[in-house]
Design an enzyme around this catalytic site. Structure first.
Site, PDB file in Angstrom:
ATOM      1  N   SER A 562      25.427  27.075  30.728  1.00  0.00           N
ATOM      2  CA  SER A 562      24.707  26.516  29.592  1.00  0.00           C
ATOM      3  C   SER A 562      25.006  25.017  29.493  1.00  0.00           C
ATOM      4  CB  SER A 562      25.081  27.272  28.311  1.00  0.00           C
ATOM      5  OG  SER A 562      24.174  26.998  27.276  1.00  0.00           O
ATOM      6  N   ASP A 648      15.170  33.525  28.555  1.00  0.00           N
ATOM      7  CA  ASP A 648      16.149  32.718  27.829  1.00  0.00           C
ATOM      8  C   ASP A 648      15.423  31.789  26.859  1.00  0.00           C
ATOM      9  OD1 ASP A 648      18.273  31.146  26.990  1.00  0.00           O
ATOM     10  OD2 ASP A 648      19.091  30.855  28.992  1.00  0.00           O
ATOM     11  N   HIS A 683      19.625  34.574  27.557  1.00  0.00           N
ATOM     12  CA  HIS A 683      20.669  33.580  27.788  1.00  0.00           C
ATOM     13  C   HIS A 683      21.980  34.211  28.262  1.00  0.00           C
ATOM     14  CE1 HIS A 683      22.195  29.532  27.465  1.00  0.00           C
ATOM     15  NE2 HIS A 683      23.201  29.930  26.709  1.00  0.00           N
TER      16      HIS A 683
END
Length: 714
Positions: A562, A648, A683
């Site tokens: 991320s 995501d 995610h």
């Protein structure tokens, strides 16, 4: 290597982007449309290329999966936590992907000793609260958002996501009769909060940019429209709702990255009006809890506001009487270097959670021993023998608990859950995370070192390895980093990590600026126009580990996910020669493009973290100078594995897809650049513990290969 297979070649469709007079031509922006069959075909072709390039690791993946599985007690259960009339706990069963939430009745009101548990053996009166395996049946992906039980224990509100886009559907079940009510609320955020009388459920919805912006009140069993309780129009702020530990108050929280507000409402008046405790002041971040001290009700405020003209950068704690918000007084003063994170309030205790010297800590004030308001010296630290460790409050659902549930772990110690008798200091161990196969913590060790950044800042580095590691030669090493949002990489145990350590690898954690390990200024000095400190800190840590003989560039692999993917993506542009591999999970690598577009999920909220490049040319130029995708150029990149998820909503799949296309086009080395896309996930990646172990095994096999570690365990 001349016969190495070539990756899929992405077509180029020049798209022009113009901001602040700067013209950028992006050849791969066409990939943004996930409904485009050509985009899906490209992602699937990249997946096929990954399978081809990693096929030789199949046996190693199977070995690692088997090692993880063999170390985990698959049929297991958590320590029961008392809430109301029941003990609540979860069970896992061998062969099942998900945990099952269960409960059994307490023996009496003064029953505070959790029942002894045996995995696979039912407790007297045990019943299932929620079976995620049954709910997940027929879905490729399953995520549980909320499992909220009403105060009386009769109702369950739960939310689920079966796509990975974090849009949840809320349902309500009667736990006494088993009846599933027709009440169904789709497209909401994850959480759910009951009113004390179990007549209402509060929940949040999100706007088009995926920002939780509105709180609603739903009357259970009613066909009447839900009532909007609060709406936040400012796109910089999110909203959420919960309760105080005492359950006497509902708390509506509003927050940006730097500013927050807390509004409260008596739990006995769920249809009343919320009242702000301390207003909203730009740059002031605070949270609120409810305490009863010396017979008086107070709100406890953890804040970074000013007192006597001095800002509490690392936070302080104030008290304000319920009903007289103007009579505010200090409880714990600000002290630089002690970052106060929270105060949990119970009938007999105040528990201070803070961090110092890059480690999380706990201190407790026993209100039974205090005459009136406790002084700062009345907070006594809970100590532990391991230097590099984490400790925090566990599940303490009851406000009037006579003992405190605490969780402890370290890099080498599996998690321990114990009850602390505050008066005597006695600790009753309730559970130690089982690690099968003869695991011995004494076979491993962890140390803290300090790298020196270019500006002289000392950057902490944590290293974990086997005690019998041969230090006479550079070791294979994985260097992990994050460095955003004040997130801390605290010590913690990992079963999967053992598969690396037992093959002679060293696991290193770079506690770079932008994280929160060293206090709020550590975070402030790694964000917005100081963001590059995050990247150069990581590079300086890598050089320190190479220069001190821990590893070498041929054996060093970097990993980040991320915002940590942004970190390693920027680093590999700045210093590709330091690494033999880079793993970037759901990487935020096209940061400038995303932060320029306020219609994208969470963008405006993120401006406090990165700056606003849409309106500020200085921020635009600064972000363009480090954004990984913008700065890919012909250079000898190491092997790169990028992983993303099609659904995501936090970091869109297109970021990694574009980044990899440009890397494959530009790299001057023969090291493979791979893109692996989960086509049915969000995610957090795949769901289900066995699927997650398989994914972990895939990653670790690739890391071991790139680090030069042996395939077999030592």
């Amino acid at each position: 290597m001349a016969d190495r297979a070539a990756p899929p070649v992405a077509k180029k469709v020049p798209t022009q982007r113009v901001h602040h007079g700067d013209v950028v031509v992006d050849d791969y922006e066409w990939m943004r449309d996930k409904e485009d069959p050509e985009v899906i075909a490209y992602l699937e072709a990249q997946n096929a290329f990954v399978e081809q390039e990693t096929a030789h690791l199949a046996q190693l993946r199977r070995d690692i999966f088997g090692e993880i599985k063999s170390r985990v007690q698959e049929t297991d259960m958590s320590v029961p936590t008392r809430s109301g009339r029941f003990w609540y706990f979860t069970r896992t069963t061998e062969g099942q992907q998900y945990a099952v939430s269960c409960r059994c009745p307490i023996a009496s009101p003064d029953d505070w000793t959790p029942p002894e548990v045996t995995p696979g053996v039912a407790l007297p009166g045990e019943e299932i609260v929620f079976d995620a395996n049954a709910e997940a049946r027929g879905h490729d992906f399953f995520s549980l958002g909320a499992t909220s039980v009403s105060h009386d224990g009769d109702w369950l509100a739960y939310s689920t996501d079966v796509k990975g886009d974090e849009r949840y559907t809320l349902r309500i079940r009667n736990l006494v009769t088993g009846e599933l009510l027709p009440d169904t609320i789709a497209g909401i955020a994850a959480g759910a909060t009951w009113s004390r009388d179990a007549r209402y459920v509060f929940y949040s919805t999100v706007d088009d940019a995926w920002r939780p912006d509105t709180v609603w009140r739903h009357e259970v069993g009613s066909a009447e429209p839900d009532v909007q309780v609060f709406h936040e129009p400012d796109e910089r702020y999110w909203v959420g709702i919960g309760t105080t530990q005492s359950e006497d108050y509902l708390v509506l929280s509003v927050g940006s990255k730097v500013t927050s507000e807390a509004l409260v409402l008596s739990a006995d008046d769920p249809t009343g009006e919320f009242v702000s405790v301390a207003g909203r002041t730009d740059g002031v971040d605070y949270s609120v809890e409810h305490a009863r001290i010396a017979g008086q009700d107070w709100f406890v405020i953890v804040h970074n506001g000013e007192r006597d003209g001095v800002k509490a950068i690392d936070f302080a704690v104030d008290l304000v009487p319920v009903g007289d918000f103007g009579a505010r007084r200090e409880l714990i003063p600000h002290r630089p270097g002690r970052r106060i994170e929270d105060v949990d309030c119970f009938r007999d205790y105040l528990v201070l959670s803070y961090r110092a010297d890059a480690l999380p800590r706990l201190a407790i004030a026993d209100l039974r021993r205090v005459d009136g308001i406790p002084a700062p010296d009345d907070f006594v630290e809970v100590t532990f023998p391991q230097e590099l460790r984490s400790a925090g409050l566990g599940a303490n659902a009851e406000w009037d608990t006579p003992r405190l549930r605490i969780v402890y772990t370290s890099y080498v110690d599996p998690a321990e859950v114990f009850d602390l008798d505050v008066a005597t200091g006695e600790r009753t161990l309730l559970r130690r995370q089982p690690v099968l196969g003869g695991y011995d913590p004494d076979d491993y060790t962890a140390v803290r070192e300090w790298a020196v950044a270019g500006d002289g800042t000392r950057v902490p580095v944590s290293l974990v390895f086997r005690r019998d590691l041969d230090r006479s030669a550079p070791a294979p090493m994985l260097l992990y980093g994050y460095g955003s949002y004040e997130t801390c990489l605290d010590p913690g145990f990992s079963v999967a990590r053992l598969s690396m350590l037992d093959r002679g690898m060293v696991m290193a954690f770079a506690h770079v600026r932008g994280g929160g390990e060293m206090g709020r200024l550590w975070y402030e000095n790694g964000k917005t126009l100081s963001k590059k400190n995050t990247f150069t800190d990581f590079i300086d840590v890598a050089r320190h580990l190479i220069d001190t003989g821990w590893t070498s560039p041929d054996h060093l692999v970097a990993e980040g996910g991320s915002a940590g993917g942004l970190l390693v993506g920027a680093v590999v542009n700045l210093a590709p020669e330091l690494f033999n591999g880079v793993l970037a999970a759901v990487p935020f690598v096209d940061a400038l493009t995303s932060i320029l577009d306020p219609s994208l999920p969470l963008t405006v909220i993120e401006w406090d973290e990165w700056g606003d490049p849409l309106h500020d040319p200085e921020v635009y130029a600064y972000m363009k100078s480090y954004s990984p995708y913008e700065n890919v150029a012909p250079r000898p990149y190491p092997a790169i594995l990028a992983e993303n998820s099609l659904h995501d909503t936090r970091v869109l799949f297109v970021e990694a897809a574009k980044w990899v296309a440009r890397l494959q086009e530009c790299t001057t080395s023969e090291n493979p650049v791979l893109l692996k896309t989960e086509m049915t996930a969000g995610h957090g990646g795949v769901s289900g513990r066995y699927k997650q172990w398989e994914e972990t095994a895939f990653e670790l096999a690739w890391i071991l290969q790139q680090s030069g570690a042996p395939a077999g365990r030592g």
